[in-house]
Every structure is written in structure tokens, then in C-alpha cells.
Design an enzyme around this catalytic site. Structure first.
Site, PDB file in Angstrom:
ATOM      1  N   ARG A  57      -9.694   3.746  -7.304  1.00 46.22           N
ATOM      2  CA  ARG A  57      -9.853   2.827  -6.159  1.00 46.22           C
ATOM      3  C   ARG A  57     -10.784   3.490  -5.146  1.00 46.22           C
ATOM      4  NH1 ARG A  57      -4.018   2.063  -7.134  1.00 46.22           N
ATOM      5  NH2 ARG A  57      -3.555  -0.159  -7.243  1.00 46.22           N
TER       6      ARG A  57
ATOM      7  N   GLU B 214      -7.049 -10.540 -12.009  1.00 48.46           N
ATOM      8  CA  GLU B 214      -5.972 -10.505 -11.019  1.00 48.46           C
ATOM      9  C   GLU B 214      -5.882 -11.804 -10.219  1.00 48.46           C
ATOM     10  OE1 GLU B 214      -6.521  -7.263  -8.243  1.00 48.46           O
ATOM     11  OE2 GLU B 214      -8.683  -7.501  -8.221  1.00 48.46           O
TER      12      GLU B 214
ATOM     13  N   ASN C 109      -0.708  -6.402  -9.787  1.00 46.79           N
ATOM     14  CA  ASN C 109      -0.212  -6.371  -8.402  1.00 46.79           C
ATOM     15  C   ASN C 109      -0.611  -7.645  -7.683  1.00 46.79           C
ATOM     16  OD1 ASN C 109       0.388  -3.841  -9.201  1.00 46.79           O
ATOM     17  ND2 ASN C 109      -1.127  -2.801  -7.946  1.00 46.79           N
ATOM     18  N   ASP C 110      -1.852  -8.031  -7.881  1.00 43.10           N
ATOM     19  CA  ASP C 110      -2.299  -9.284  -7.279  1.00 43.10           C
ATOM     20  C   ASP C 110      -1.981 -10.482  -8.156  1.00 43.10           C
ATOM     21  OD1 ASP C 110      -3.439  -8.750  -4.709  1.00 43.10           O
ATOM     22  OD2 ASP C 110      -4.933  -7.539  -5.729  1.00 43.10           O
TER      23      ASP C 110
ATOM     24  N   ARG D  11     -13.753   1.343  -9.684  1.00 44.21           N
ATOM     25  CA  ARG D  11     -13.680  -0.032  -9.180  1.00 44.21           C
ATOM     26  C   ARG D  11     -14.497  -0.145  -7.907  1.00 44.21           C
ATOM     27  NH1 ARG D  11      -8.093  -2.601  -7.236  1.00 44.21           N
ATOM     28  NH2 ARG D  11      -8.458  -1.254  -5.453  1.00 44.21           N
TER      29      ARG D  11
ATOM     30  N   CYS E  71      -4.165  -2.195 -15.141  1.00 43.60           N
ATOM     31  CA  CYS E  71      -4.117  -1.143 -14.135  1.00 43.60           C
ATOM     32  C   CYS E  71      -3.158  -1.490 -12.998  1.00 43.60           C
ATOM     33  CB  CYS E  71      -5.510  -0.841 -13.587  1.00 43.60           C
ATOM     34  SG  CYS E  71      -6.296  -2.293 -12.868  1.00 43.60           S
TER      35      CYS E  71
ATOM     36  N   ARG F  36       2.902  -9.942  -1.989  1.00 47.10           N
ATOM     37  CA  ARG F  36       3.315  -8.666  -2.589  1.00 47.10           C
ATOM     38  C   ARG F  36       3.876  -7.680  -1.568  1.00 47.10           C
ATOM     39  NH1 ARG F  36      -2.455  -6.061  -4.584  1.00 47.10           N
ATOM     40  NH2 ARG F  36      -1.589  -4.019  -4.185  1.00 47.10           N
TER      41      ARG F  36
ATOM     42  N   HIS G  85       0.803  -1.212   0.000  1.00 45.39           N
ATOM     43  CA  HIS G  85       0.000   0.000   0.000  1.00 45.39           C
ATOM     44  C   HIS G  85       0.844   1.275   0.000  1.00 45.39           C
ATOM     45  CE1 HIS G  85      -2.788   3.056   1.106  1.00 45.39           C
ATOM     46  NE2 HIS G  85      -1.988   3.353   2.117  1.00 45.39           N
TER      47      HIS G  85
HETATM   48  C1  PEP Z   1      -3.841  -4.942  -8.837  1.00 52.26           C
HETATM   49  O1  PEP Z   1      -4.000  -5.899  -8.079  1.00 52.26           O
HETATM   50  O2  PEP Z   1      -3.063  -4.945  -9.803  1.00 52.26           O
HETATM   51  C2  PEP Z   1      -4.579  -3.682  -8.603  1.00 52.26           C
HETATM   52  C3  PEP Z   1      -4.511  -2.689  -9.450  1.00 52.26           C
HETATM   53  O3  PEP Z   1      -5.317  -3.590  -7.468  1.00 52.26           O
HETATM   54  P1  PEP Z   1      -4.770  -3.253  -5.988  1.00 52.26           P
HETATM   55  O4  PEP Z   1      -3.325  -2.850  -6.122  1.00 52.26           O
HETATM   56  O5  PEP Z   1      -5.641  -2.174  -5.493  1.00 52.26           O
HETATM   57  O6  PEP Z   1      -4.947  -4.561  -5.303  1.00 52.26           O
HETATM   58 MG    MG Z   2      -5.674  -5.988  -6.760  1.00 52.29          MG
END
Ligand code: PEP
Ligand code: MG
Length: 590
Positions: free
Chosen positions: A308, A443, A466-467, A344, A514, A477, A201
Site C-alpha cells: 500500500r 473491490e 475489505n471494500d 498498488r 489481498c 467497514r 485502518h
Molecule cells: C481491500 O479493500 O480489500 C484492500 C486490500 O484495500 P484497503 O484495505 O487498503 O482498502
Molecule cells: Mg480497498
């Protein structure tokens, strides 16, 4: 100590993971070790019951916070290191401490924080007088518990976040979304934390604020105190504490050089993101707050590819009402119109724990009750958000995106919920965009593998790397210890992305990304060559990614992507892409 490379001097040089570029030279505001401030207040008879309740609640909150912390620490650095929290839990269950505090409130009419503070001070003094080292070593536990409970009695810890004068670099063990949500973002010059990885985060937040950040510094928070001078080098992943004049001078020059590159790139802000041979690419921004909508345009993005909404929930202690949400989403939609905003639906859980929805501590929060799973269990909450998004759609060009979808069942339930929301609004004669487009985040690996079928039932796909990367490679992560294994250029990830893009195109829908990978200059040419339609990137990365898109022929990017996909390991891909980018974009890699 001396820096190994250039003999610059500072009291401490720590190396971590560079997660947000730039150089910050400022003073420390440390979130750990903040002094507890108590107003010795005597309360009225009528306030006693309320203060006792406040104390009992604070102890419960502290216990639950400790359980979450304990499982995180256990998960990251092992059971042994997490044992310390057992001691803290025991202190919180100590009936003598509890009874004496309640006695202090009832009989001496002390406010809850004052009563608890007094009792803890008493035990602290007797421990410090002890001849036994074992007892003395427990003082820090006592202090920690004291701080934790008092923070809960006095209110949110994020309230402390703005207690610094002027500007500062925020130093902390870790920062959760609920900590950062109330930050005065104009005062923050950078972040440096003990824990974290590239997509944790704090990293995302730093990039979206455009300030440097280094995470995974392990012992930094113990090594600093408020007000000490600090340099955060978000390009090299270094943090220097208490640097000498020569070091400062050196970093001021580096800072100027970095800003200069930014100024040069800003020149292309208003140019289209189009390849040399005329292929147009949608380049949009990822945003977290409606009041940052301008930053999409000022950085040269067209539209918002990921809004977000989680922070709408995290910034309140109650659930946001439908009208409050309509207000936030409309603000974003109108500022970005005529370009589109992809809203989202909330992605709470994982490391995002709102006060308004009780998410019990879990062994594996990122594999747990998260995002769409919460929404589908809490239809009451989900329905309100869907109605709010629909209502905001009349104010601009809005699309809906569902996170953490793992298969068609969930998608269909989401679409039913959306239909229900539409029907309710129709009944109320409330206007909304009836053709609102709706998409799915890819994701979760199962969704990636089912992308061909999912794509047949939506208007677009947006890849959340990211996920996706953490689930495909089984690498947390946010865990700094294994951050080197979190590789979005891993051939397995590249193959899966290619498969998702092709599946989307075969079903006739556009495919965007994204996740943070879209902001990585090393990945951009590969993604372009794989025919990604939309890059939604952190605002500060827009100029760099635009520059890359504008500097190649699409066919050239296809050749680069094909070559990259033939390598067997992430390091081979990275080496190859480093060479390509260095050759093509000398000014970016300088
Ligand atoms: C992701 O998982 O790539 C994403 C954009 O969502 P977040 O980082 O909010 O989990
Ligand atoms: Mg995500």
C-alpha cells in the site's frame, strides 16, 4: 467490576471487537485529553504577521477537521450526537475570540498559541464561575476547541504520538492513517479505540505491526488516563483497565500460551505453501512500509502481494517527488527480490487524507473521491507515481495494481496513463521493465461482475474483500455498530468471489486476494477450494494460513468449499467452518 466469566477484578472491563490477536499488558497512552503545553513566548515585531497567519490557518484547519468529524459522527451515531460540533464551529467563528487573539499577537506580541490559550483560559474561568449549570457544562467544549486549534498552531497531532516514554497501548477515539504514520512502531504494544471495525485502518495497522487490538469500545477513551495499567485481549475482544494482581497473573499465562502457539507455527516458516497432494499456492504478505520488507520473509511469505503506497503520501506534507518514490519502491523491490512486489497505486481518500492533496469533506467518503478516481482527475500526481513504479521495476520483480476500478473505462484510462509514462521514460532513455505485469483490484461490485472482461485486459486480478464486502453488503467497514453485519463468509460474498476466480481463470490470468479475508483461517479452506491462486495476508497470519494449506488435499478443500457455498446464511457457513477447523487444527483453535 467483576468479569462475568472468571471473577477477575479490574476497575473496568470493556468488550469490543477483536481485530488483531494477542495479549498486551502495558500502560495507557491516551490520545484524547492530552494536556496542551504552551511556552509563553514573546515574539519579535517581524514575526507578528507570520503568527497571525498561523493562527488564522489553524482556525481554518480546525473548522475543516470538525466538519469531517461531524459528518462521520452523524453517519455513525446520528445527527443528535453530532450537534455538539455545531457548538464548536460557533466558537471558532466567534469574532470576539478571533479578534482578541489577533490583538494579543499584535499588541502584546504573544506567540499565536500563547495568545489563543490566554483568551480561552479567560473565558474558561468566567464560565466556571457561572452559577448556571448550562454555562458550566460548556467548559468541555471550550477546552476541546482550545486543544484543537493549538494542536494545529503547533503542528501535527501525530507529533504527540511519540511523546510517551517506554512502551504503551495507544488508546484513542479513533486513529486515522495520518495519526499512525508517524508512530514509533517499536513503542506501541497494542491499540484500543472507541470506533472501528475489522477492516478499519487501525485494525489493519495493528495486524501489520503484529500487536493486539480491540476496537469499537465506545467509551474507553473517556474512561482512561495516561499511565494507567491496561490489558488488551485481542483474541477475545476485551480490554481491562487497572487490573488486580490475580487478573494480571491470569493474562500473563494466556499471553505465554499465545506466544507458544506462535513459536510452534514459526517452525513451518521456511516450508513451501503446498497442499498434501502437491498444489502450490502463492502465499505473500501485505505491507505498508518499505522498512518492514523483512517481515514478509521472517514470517514465511514469498513476496509482497499488496504494497500500500498510501503511506508514502501520508507521511509527508508535500507530494512525494518522483525520486523519493523511486527510493521507497526500490527499497521494497530489492529487499523482496527475486520474489515479486505488487505495488498498488495510491488509494487515498476514504479515511486517508494526505496534506498534499485537498480532499474536500464529503457526505460519503468511501463512495466518494477516492483512489483511482483521484488519480484519473489528478493526472499530474498519477503520472509521477507511475513513472516512479516503472523506474523501481529495474531493481526487482515489480507488478502494478490499480485500486477501486469500477469498470473498463477506468482500467483503460489507467493503461493509457501507464503507456504515457513508459513513453516518457523511453524518451529519456531511463530503463524500466517493459513487460511489467499489471493487475486490477476487484473491490467494487461492478468490477466483480465485469471480471471476465476486465481479466482479458490485465495480467492478474486481486480481490480486495475489505471494500468488496462493504459494498456488496452495504455495511460500512469502519462502523462498530454494524460490525456484526460485516460478514465476509456471507453466501453472496462467497458466490461473487467464486465468480471472479472462475472469470479470471477462463481468461487465463491468475487470481489472488489481498483483502483481510485471506488472513482468516475460517475462510482459507473455502478460498483454497475455490481455486484461489494467491493469498496475500497480513504478515502475522502467514504461518497459520500456511499451516492450513499444508494440511489438506486440494480436492478435500474443493468439497469443503462446495458445502460452504450451499449454506444460506453467513452464520451457517461460520458454524460449519468453525467445526471443520476445530476438527482439523486442534492447536490453532486452542
Ligand atoms: C481491500 O479493500 O480489500 C484492500 C486490500 O484495500 P484497503 O484495505 O487498503 O482498502
Ligand atoms: Mg480497498
Amino acid at each position: 467490576m467483576d468479569s462475568k466469566t472468571n471473577k477477575l477484578k479490574c476497575a473496568h472491563l470493556l468488550e469490543g471487537i477483536a481485530v488483531s490477536p494477542g495479549i498486551a499488558i502495558s500502560k495507557v497512552f491516551a490520545l484524547r485529553g492530552e494536556a496542551v503545553k504552551i511556552d509563553p513566548t514573546i515574539i519579535r515585531e517581524t514575526e507578528i504577521a507570520g503568527e497571525v497567519e498561523k493562527f488564522v490557518q489553524a482556525v481554518e484547519k480546525a473548522k475543516s477537521e470538525l466538519r469531517t468529524l461531524q459528518s462521520r459522527v452523524e453517519h455513525r451515531i446520528g445527527k443528535e450526537n453530532a450537534r455538539i460540533f455545531d457548538v464548536h464551529q460557533l466558537l471558532l467563528e466567534d469574532s470576539v475570540i478571533i479578534d482578541e487573539t489577533i490583538g494579543g499577537i499584535r499588541e502584546e506580541k504573544k506567540s499565536a498559541d500563547f495568545a489563543f490559550y490566554d483568551i480561552m483560559q479567560k473565558y474558561q474561568s468566567s464560565l466556571s464561575e457561572s452559577r448556571q449549570e448550562l454555562f458550566r457544562s460548556r467548559i468541555s467544549d471550550l477546552k476541546d476547541v482550545k486543544r484543537r486549534v493549538i494542536r494545529h498552531i503547533q503542528g501535527d497531532r501525530s507529533a504527540h504520538l511519540n511523546r510517551f516514554e517506554g512502551s504503551a497501548v495507544i488508546v484513542a477515539v479513533d486513529l486515522t492513517p495520518s495519526d499512525t504514520v508517524k508512530l514509533d512502531r517499536h513503542k506501541v504494544m497494542g491499540f484500543a479505540t472507541d470506533f472501528g471495525g475489522r477492516t478499519s485502518h487501525v485494525a489493519i495497522m495493528a495486524r501489520s505491526m503484529g500487536v493486539p487490538a480491540v476496537v469499537g469500545l465506545r467509551n474507553l477513551s473517556k474512561a482512561v488516563s495516561d499511565g494507567v495499567r491496561i490489558i488488551v485481549d485481542g483474541n477475545q475482544g476485551k480490554v481491562l483497565i487497572d487490573p488486580d494482581e490475580k487478573t494480571l497473573g491470569h493474562y500473563r499465562k494466556l499471553q505465554e500460551k499465545y506466544l507458544d502457539v506462535g513459536r510452534k507455527l514459526a517452525g513451518i516458516r521456511d516450508l513451501p505453501s503446498i497442499t498434501l497432494d502437491g498444489k502450490e499456492i502463492e502465499l505473500s504478505a501485505n505491507l505498508e512500509f518499505a522498512d518492514e520488507a523483512e517481515s514478509a520473509r521472517t514470517h514465511g511469505a514469498r513476496g509482497v502481494g499488496l504494497y500500500r503506497t498510501d503511506y508514502v503520501y501520508l507521511s509527508r506534507s508535500e507530494l512525494p517527488t518522483e525520486d523519493e518514490q523511486v527510493g521507497e519502491y526500490t527499497k521494497m523491490a530489492t529487499k523482496i527480490a527475486p520474489d515479486s512486489v505488487i505495488i498498488r497505486t495510491m488509494d487515498l481518500g476514504g479515511d486517508k487524507n494526505p496534506k498534499s492533496i485537498v480532499i474536500p469533506p464529503e457526505e460519503n467518503p468511501f463512495l466518494g473521491w477516492r483512489a483511482i478516481r483521484i488519480c484519473l482527475d489528478r493526472q499530474d500526481v498519477f503520472d509521477v507515481q507511475l513513472r516512479a513504479i516503472l523506474r523501481a521495476s529495474v531493481g526487482g520483480n515489480v507488478k502494478i495494481l490499480f485500486p477501486m476500478i469500477s469498470g473498463l473505462d477506468e482500467l483503460r484510462q489507467c493503461k493509457q496513463a501507464l503507456d504515457r509514462a513508459k513513453q516518457e521514460l523511453c524518451k529519456q532513455k531511463t530503463p524500466f521493465d517493459e513487460d511489467i505485469e499489471c493487475g486490477v483490484m476487484i473491490e467494487v461490485p461492478s468490477a466483480a461482475l465485469m471480471a471476465d472482461r476486465i481479466a482479458e485486459e490485465v495480467d492478474f486480478l486481486s480481490i480486495g474483500t475489505n471494500d468488496l464486502v462493504q459494498y456488496v453488503l452495504a455495511v460500512d467497514r469502519g462502523n462498530e455498530r454494524i460490525a456484526h453485519l460485516y460478514q465476509h463468509l456471507h453466501p453472496a460474498v462467497l458466490r461473487l468471489i467464486k465468480q471472479v476466480i472462475n472469470a479470471g481463470h477462463q481468461a487465463g490470468v491468475w487470481v489472488g486476494m489481498c483483502g483481510e479475508m485471506a488472513s482468516d483461517p475460517l475462510a482459507a479452506l473455502i478460498l483454497l477450494g475455490l481455486d484461489l491462486d494467491e493469498f496475500s495476508v497480513t504478515p502475522m497470519a502467514v504461518p497459520e494460513i500456511k499451516k492450513i494449506i499444508r494440511s489438506v488435499d486440494y480436492q478435500q478443500a474443493v468439497r469443503i468449499a462446495n458445502k460452504a457455498l450451499n449454506f444460506e446464511t453467513a452464520s451457517e457457513v461460520e458454524r460449519f467452518m468453525n467445526k471443520v477447523v476445530r476438527q482439523k487444527f486442534k492447536e490453532l483453535s486452542s
